[in-house]
Design a protein around this motif. Sequence first.
Motif, PDB file in Angstrom:
ATOM      1  N   MET A 183       5.274   5.728   4.574  1.00  0.00           N
ATOM      2  CA  MET A 183       6.065   4.597   4.108  1.00  0.00           C
ATOM      3  C   MET A 183       7.226   5.066   3.239  1.00  0.00           C
ATOM      4  SD  MET A 183       2.842   2.149   3.225  1.00  0.00           S
ATOM      5  CE  MET A 183       3.632   0.638   2.730  1.00  0.00           C
ATOM      6  N   ILE A 184       6.955   5.977   2.337  1.00  0.00           N
ATOM      7  CA  ILE A 184       8.016   6.471   1.451  1.00  0.00           C
ATOM      8  C   ILE A 184       9.091   7.178   2.254  1.00  0.00           C
ATOM      9  CG2 ILE A 184       8.542   8.105  -0.412  1.00  0.00           C
ATOM     10  CD1 ILE A 184       5.847   7.258  -1.645  1.00  0.00           C
ATOM     11  N   ASN A 185       8.679   8.013   3.202  1.00  0.00           N
ATOM     12  CA  ASN A 185       9.664   8.693   4.054  1.00  0.00           C
ATOM     13  C   ASN A 185      10.493   7.680   4.837  1.00  0.00           C
ATOM     14  OD1 ASN A 185       8.979  11.292   3.221  1.00  0.00           O
ATOM     15  ND2 ASN A 185       7.370  11.466   4.752  1.00  0.00           N
ATOM     16  N   SER A 186       9.871   6.601   5.268  1.00  0.00           N
ATOM     17  CA  SER A 186      10.590   5.541   5.971  1.00  0.00           C
ATOM     18  C   SER A 186      11.600   4.860   5.044  1.00  0.00           C
ATOM     19  CB  SER A 186       9.594   4.517   6.517  1.00  0.00           C
ATOM     20  OG  SER A 186      10.269   3.420   7.068  1.00  0.00           O
ATOM     21  N   TYR A 187      11.214   4.619   3.800  1.00  0.00           N
ATOM     22  CA  TYR A 187      12.129   3.997   2.843  1.00  0.00           C
ATOM     23  C   TYR A 187      13.354   4.885   2.609  1.00  0.00           C
ATOM     24  CZ  TYR A 187       8.113   0.986   1.677  1.00  0.00           C
ATOM     25  OH  TYR A 187       7.054   0.121   1.715  1.00  0.00           O
ATOM     26  N   VAL A 188      13.132   6.184   2.563  1.00  0.00           N
ATOM     27  CA  VAL A 188      14.260   7.116   2.389  1.00  0.00           C
ATOM     28  C   VAL A 188      15.180   7.024   3.611  1.00  0.00           C
ATOM     29  CG1 VAL A 188      14.944   9.554   2.222  1.00  0.00           C
ATOM     30  CG2 VAL A 188      13.042   8.690   0.841  1.00  0.00           C
ATOM     31  N   LYS A 189      14.600   7.045   4.811  1.00  0.00           N
ATOM     32  CA  LYS A 189      15.401   6.958   6.038  1.00  0.00           C
ATOM     33  C   LYS A 189      16.172   5.647   6.132  1.00  0.00           C
ATOM     34  CE  LYS A 189      12.527  10.044   8.744  1.00  0.00           C
ATOM     35  NZ  LYS A 189      11.480  10.146   9.763  1.00  0.00           N
ATOM     36  N   GLN A 190      15.583   4.575   5.583  1.00  0.00           N
ATOM     37  CA  GLN A 190      16.250   3.268   5.596  1.00  0.00           C
ATOM     38  C   GLN A 190      17.208   3.098   4.415  1.00  0.00           C
ATOM     39  OE1 GLN A 190      13.613  -0.137   6.496  1.00  0.00           O
ATOM     40  NE2 GLN A 190      12.049   1.394   6.941  1.00  0.00           N
TER      41      GLN A 190
ATOM     42  N   ALA B   7      11.722   1.973  -7.394  1.00  0.00           N
ATOM     43  CA  ALA B   7      12.083   1.430  -6.080  1.00  0.00           C
ATOM     44  C   ALA B   7      10.836   1.253  -5.219  1.00  0.00           C
ATOM     45  CB  ALA B   7      13.100   2.331  -5.381  1.00  0.00           C
ATOM     46  N   VAL B   8       9.954   2.238  -5.197  1.00  0.00           N
ATOM     47  CA  VAL B   8       8.737   2.139  -4.386  1.00  0.00           C
ATOM     48  C   VAL B   8       7.835   1.024  -4.920  1.00  0.00           C
ATOM     49  CG1 VAL B   8       6.657   3.347  -3.599  1.00  0.00           C
ATOM     50  CG2 VAL B   8       8.849   4.545  -3.638  1.00  0.00           C
ATOM     51  N   LEU B   9       7.698   0.919  -6.228  1.00  0.00           N
ATOM     52  CA  LEU B   9       6.891  -0.154  -6.817  1.00  0.00           C
ATOM     53  C   LEU B   9       7.429  -1.528  -6.428  1.00  0.00           C
ATOM     54  CD1 LEU B   9       6.156   0.975 -10.496  1.00  0.00           C
ATOM     55  CD2 LEU B   9       4.470   0.333  -8.775  1.00  0.00           C
ATOM     56  N   VAL B  10       8.715  -1.717  -6.619  1.00  0.00           N
ATOM     57  CA  VAL B  10       9.320  -3.023  -6.362  1.00  0.00           C
ATOM     58  C   VAL B  10       9.256  -3.366  -4.872  1.00  0.00           C
ATOM     59  CG1 VAL B  10      11.473  -4.351  -6.484  1.00  0.00           C
ATOM     60  CG2 VAL B  10      10.718  -2.999  -8.454  1.00  0.00           C
ATOM     61  N   VAL B  11       9.559  -2.405  -4.007  1.00  0.00           N
ATOM     62  CA  VAL B  11       9.481  -2.656  -2.561  1.00  0.00           C
ATOM     63  C   VAL B  11       8.047  -3.025  -2.180  1.00  0.00           C
ATOM     64  CG1 VAL B  11       9.649  -1.594  -0.273  1.00  0.00           C
ATOM     65  CG2 VAL B  11      11.472  -1.240  -1.939  1.00  0.00           C
TER      66      VAL B  11
ATOM     67  N   VAL C 229       5.256  -8.391   0.024  1.00  0.00           N
ATOM     68  CA  VAL C 229       4.280  -9.468   0.167  1.00  0.00           C
ATOM     69  C   VAL C 229       4.954 -10.712   0.744  1.00  0.00           C
ATOM     70  CG1 VAL C 229       2.809 -11.052  -1.136  1.00  0.00           C
ATOM     71  CG2 VAL C 229       2.779  -8.611  -1.668  1.00  0.00           C
ATOM     72  N   ASP C 230       6.194 -10.982   0.326  1.00  0.00           N
ATOM     73  CA  ASP C 230       6.854 -12.228   0.706  1.00  0.00           C
ATOM     74  C   ASP C 230       8.239 -12.076   1.332  1.00  0.00           C
ATOM     75  OD1 ASP C 230       5.125 -14.552  -0.170  1.00  0.00           O
ATOM     76  OD2 ASP C 230       5.121 -13.312  -1.982  1.00  0.00           O
ATOM     77  N   PHE C 231       8.799 -10.898   1.317  1.00  0.00           N
ATOM     78  CA  PHE C 231      10.166 -10.723   1.794  1.00  0.00           C
ATOM     79  C   PHE C 231      10.249  -9.635   2.867  1.00  0.00           C
ATOM     80  CE2 PHE C 231      10.405 -12.317  -2.547  1.00  0.00           C
ATOM     81  CZ  PHE C 231      11.226 -13.419  -2.380  1.00  0.00           C
ATOM     82  N   SER C 232      11.207  -9.800   3.768  1.00  0.00           N
ATOM     83  CA  SER C 232      11.407  -8.811   4.826  1.00  0.00           C
ATOM     84  C   SER C 232      12.090  -7.563   4.248  1.00  0.00           C
ATOM     85  CB  SER C 232      12.269  -9.394   5.943  1.00  0.00           C
ATOM     86  OG  SER C 232      13.593  -9.605   5.467  1.00  0.00           O
ATOM     87  N   LEU C 233      11.906  -6.450   4.929  1.00  0.00           N
ATOM     88  CA  LEU C 233      12.528  -5.209   4.464  1.00  0.00           C
ATOM     89  C   LEU C 233      14.058  -5.292   4.434  1.00  0.00           C
ATOM     90  CD1 LEU C 233      10.189  -2.461   5.943  1.00  0.00           C
ATOM     91  CD2 LEU C 233      10.357  -3.274   3.581  1.00  0.00           C
ATOM     92  N   PRO C 234      14.740  -5.946   5.405  1.00  0.00           N
ATOM     93  CA  PRO C 234      16.201  -6.065   5.292  1.00  0.00           C
ATOM     94  C   PRO C 234      16.654  -6.831   4.041  1.00  0.00           C
ATOM     95  CG  PRO C 234      15.535  -6.451   7.552  1.00  0.00           C
ATOM     96  CD  PRO C 234      14.270  -6.395   6.726  1.00  0.00           C
ATOM     97  N   VAL C 235      15.930  -7.875   3.671  1.00  0.00           N
ATOM     98  CA  VAL C 235      16.271  -8.631   2.458  1.00  0.00           C
ATOM     99  C   VAL C 235      16.051  -7.762   1.226  1.00  0.00           C
ATOM    100  CG1 VAL C 235      15.562 -10.590   1.014  1.00  0.00           C
ATOM    101  CG2 VAL C 235      15.846 -10.899   3.464  1.00  0.00           C
ATOM    102  N   ILE C 236      14.925  -7.063   1.192  1.00  0.00           N
ATOM    103  CA  ILE C 236      14.618  -6.177   0.067  1.00  0.00           C
ATOM    104  C   ILE C 236      15.669  -5.082  -0.036  1.00  0.00           C
ATOM    105  CG2 ILE C 236      12.953  -4.527  -0.876  1.00  0.00           C
ATOM    106  CD1 ILE C 236      10.763  -6.226   0.565  1.00  0.00           C
ATOM    107  N   SER C 237      16.030  -4.498   1.096  1.00  0.00           N
ATOM    108  CA  SER C 237      17.010  -3.418   1.120  1.00  0.00           C
ATOM    109  C   SER C 237      18.339  -3.869   0.526  1.00  0.00           C
ATOM    110  CB  SER C 237      17.220  -2.928   2.555  1.00  0.00           C
ATOM    111  OG  SER C 237      18.233  -1.968   2.611  1.00  0.00           O
TER     112      SER C 237
END
Length: 155
Positions: A47-54, A72-76, A81-89
Amino acid sequence: MLSSTSPSNYLLSWEALPTVPVYMEQLLAIVNQTIQPLGLPAVTKTMINSYVKQHFFSRPTGHRYTRNHIVAVLVVSILKVDFSLPVISKAILQIRDSRQIEWRYQQFREAFEQTLNNQPIVVVNNDAVTRAIQLAAQTVAAHLLTIRALDKLGE
């Protein structure tokens, strides 16, 4: 789910975060020990490696992660729980680019914990980013409180 019914601190304060960069295993331990009492799924290396790539956050230097990475990892992990990764990004990148990571994390932490502890949110600065941070924190915290209440109904 939430392990405490009395007011407490759920997220690490900025000052409690490591001041020196940590390795992946240490980052995972810090994040997972923090989110586990919230009933959230564990974060993995993948997951962390994916967050870096994104581009949720910058690549670590020498395989070591800073406070900013941990936050960043904590908040993501919480916002998922409630938001999509594009919105979070979008939100993470805006905050990162503003260079106000410590202040914005503290705002998120305070709103999240005040909601979990059934306390009113104290609004000190009502700019659009602050309001969005508070609403996002309240949304996830209310979700977690709802799950806790529903779990108690089944007891």
